[in-house]
Design a protein around this motif. Sequence first.
Motif, mmCIF file in Angstrom:
data_model
loop_
_atom_site.group_PDB
_atom_site.id
_atom_site.type_symbol
_atom_site.label_atom_id
_atom_site.label_comp_id
_atom_site.label_asym_id
_atom_site.label_seq_id
_atom_site.Cartn_x
_atom_site.Cartn_y
_atom_site.Cartn_z
ATOM 1 N N ILE A 1 27.874 -63.809 11.030
ATOM 2 C CA ILE A 1 28.372 -65.165 10.768
ATOM 3 C C ILE A 1 29.057 -65.725 12.015
ATOM 4 O O ILE A 1 28.812 -66.858 12.422
ATOM 5 C CB ILE A 1 29.320 -65.185 9.544
ATOM 6 N N LEU A 2 29.918 -64.919 12.646
ATOM 7 C CA LEU A 2 30.610 -65.383 13.854
ATOM 8 C C LEU A 2 29.634 -65.670 14.994
ATOM 9 O O LEU A 2 29.741 -66.695 15.672
ATOM 10 C CB LEU A 2 31.657 -64.356 14.293
ATOM 11 N N ALA A 3 28.685 -64.780 15.204
ATOM 12 C CA ALA A 3 27.677 -65.014 16.242
ATOM 13 C C ALA A 3 26.839 -66.238 15.883
ATOM 14 O O ALA A 3 26.507 -67.059 16.749
ATOM 15 C CB ALA A 3 26.795 -63.782 16.417
ATOM 16 N N GLY A 4 26.528 -66.365 14.601
ATOM 17 C CA GLY A 4 25.749 -67.511 14.138
ATOM 18 C C GLY A 4 26.471 -68.825 14.362
ATOM 19 O O GLY A 4 25.848 -69.841 14.707
ATOM 20 N N LEU A 5 27.789 -68.833 14.198
ATOM 21 C CA LEU A 5 28.568 -70.048 14.461
ATOM 22 C C LEU A 5 28.445 -70.463 15.926
ATOM 23 O O LEU A 5 28.319 -71.648 16.241
ATOM 24 C CB LEU A 5 30.036 -69.848 14.085
ATOM 25 N N MET A 6 28.464 -69.479 16.808
ATOM 26 C CA MET A 6 28.274 -69.806 18.221
ATOM 27 C C MET A 6 26.869 -70.349 18.451
ATOM 28 O O MET A 6 26.680 -71.314 19.196
ATOM 29 C CB MET A 6 28.513 -68.594 19.101
ATOM 30 N N ALA B 1 33.795 -57.172 17.557
ATOM 31 C CA ALA B 1 34.897 -56.445 16.911
ATOM 32 C C ALA B 1 34.542 -56.171 15.454
ATOM 33 O O ALA B 1 34.783 -55.069 14.942
ATOM 34 C CB ALA B 1 36.197 -57.238 17.021
ATOM 35 N N CYS B 2 33.964 -57.156 14.802
ATOM 36 C CA CYS B 2 33.526 -56.966 13.409
ATOM 37 C C CYS B 2 32.443 -55.891 13.324
ATOM 38 O O CYS B 2 32.461 -55.059 12.408
ATOM 39 C CB CYS B 2 33.012 -58.279 12.826
ATOM 40 N N LEU B 3 31.535 -55.892 14.268
ATOM 41 C CA LEU B 3 30.492 -54.860 14.282
ATOM 42 C C LEU B 3 31.094 -53.472 14.432
ATOM 43 O O LEU B 3 30.642 -52.520 13.789
ATOM 44 C CB LEU B 3 29.494 -55.120 15.411
ATOM 45 N N PRO C 1 22.181 -55.975 16.383
ATOM 46 C CA PRO C 1 23.452 -56.447 16.923
ATOM 47 C C PRO C 1 23.636 -56.207 18.423
ATOM 48 O O PRO C 1 24.427 -56.894 19.060
ATOM 49 C CB PRO C 1 24.496 -55.680 16.118
ATOM 50 N N TRP C 2 22.901 -55.287 19.020
ATOM 51 C CA TRP C 2 23.031 -55.046 20.456
ATOM 52 C C TRP C 2 22.653 -56.292 21.261
ATOM 53 O O TRP C 2 23.128 -56.471 22.386
ATOM 54 C CB TRP C 2 22.239 -53.828 20.897
ATOM 55 N N ILE C 3 21.834 -57.163 20.686
ATOM 56 C CA ILE C 3 21.462 -58.407 21.374
ATOM 57 C C ILE C 3 22.695 -59.299 21.521
ATOM 58 O O ILE C 3 22.863 -59.968 22.546
ATOM 59 C CB ILE C 3 20.312 -59.126 20.635
ATOM 60 N N ILE C 4 23.571 -59.270 20.523
ATOM 61 C CA ILE C 4 24.818 -60.046 20.603
ATOM 62 C C ILE C 4 25.656 -59.546 21.778
ATOM 63 O O ILE C 4 26.249 -60.336 22.518
ATOM 64 C CB ILE C 4 25.598 -59.975 19.275
ATOM 65 N N ALA C 5 25.686 -58.236 21.962
ATOM 66 C CA ALA C 5 26.441 -57.662 23.091
ATOM 67 C C ALA C 5 25.853 -58.117 24.431
ATOM 68 O O ALA C 5 26.601 -58.392 25.379
ATOM 69 C CB ALA C 5 26.452 -56.140 22.999
ATOM 70 N N ILE C 6 24.548 -58.233 24.515
ATOM 71 C CA ILE C 6 23.911 -58.700 25.748
ATOM 72 C C ILE C 6 24.279 -60.165 26.004
ATOM 73 O O ILE C 6 24.593 -60.541 27.137
ATOM 74 C CB ILE C 6 22.381 -58.505 25.690
ATOM 75 N N VAL C 7 24.263 -60.991 24.948
ATOM 76 C CA VAL C 7 24.651 -62.398 25.094
ATOM 77 C C VAL C 7 26.106 -62.477 25.561
ATOM 78 O O VAL C 7 26.438 -63.270 26.449
ATOM 79 C CB VAL C 7 24.439 -63.191 23.784
#
Length: 151
Positions: free
Chosen positions: A114-119, A102-104, A40-46
């Motif tokens: 799911i939210l990151a995947g939607l993006m 926030a979910c994380l 999930p840290w990759i999502i934070a970088i994005v």
Amino acid sequence: MILKDPNNPQANKEIPITKVRSNQLGIVLSIAIAIAIQQPWIIAIVWLIQVLTILFGPGANVFVTLLEPLAKALYRKKETEAAELVKFNLSLGITFLTLSMACLSMQWTLAAYILAGLMGVAALAALLGYCIGCTLYFQYKKYKALRSHTK
């Protein structure tokens, strides 16, 4: 898509499509990797890359720096996209990534992915030729125009 609005100088600025596509490609690849390897840290970088882009422009975007040569090879046209539309799409993406983080923070890992995947899916759809954010933007502008005529 090029929008011209004499009352809004921001709408008259345009971003080269290669910069937009390189950002979208970076989003798709990063989110796919984050989900595939459960990092999930990759999502934070994005998220950080997108926030820096909305604050400082495409020059602050690591995806643009790294992937624009590839995008230039794939998209040889000199097309541009309205800066106002790009900013709207970035805002949508940042919203989805913020909700994902926030979910994380609440340990809701599945909802976060799911939210990151939607993006990621929205960015992939844009790469393939259909801009979901553009459709939402058009509907928003249409709604605003209708409201201003009814008042």
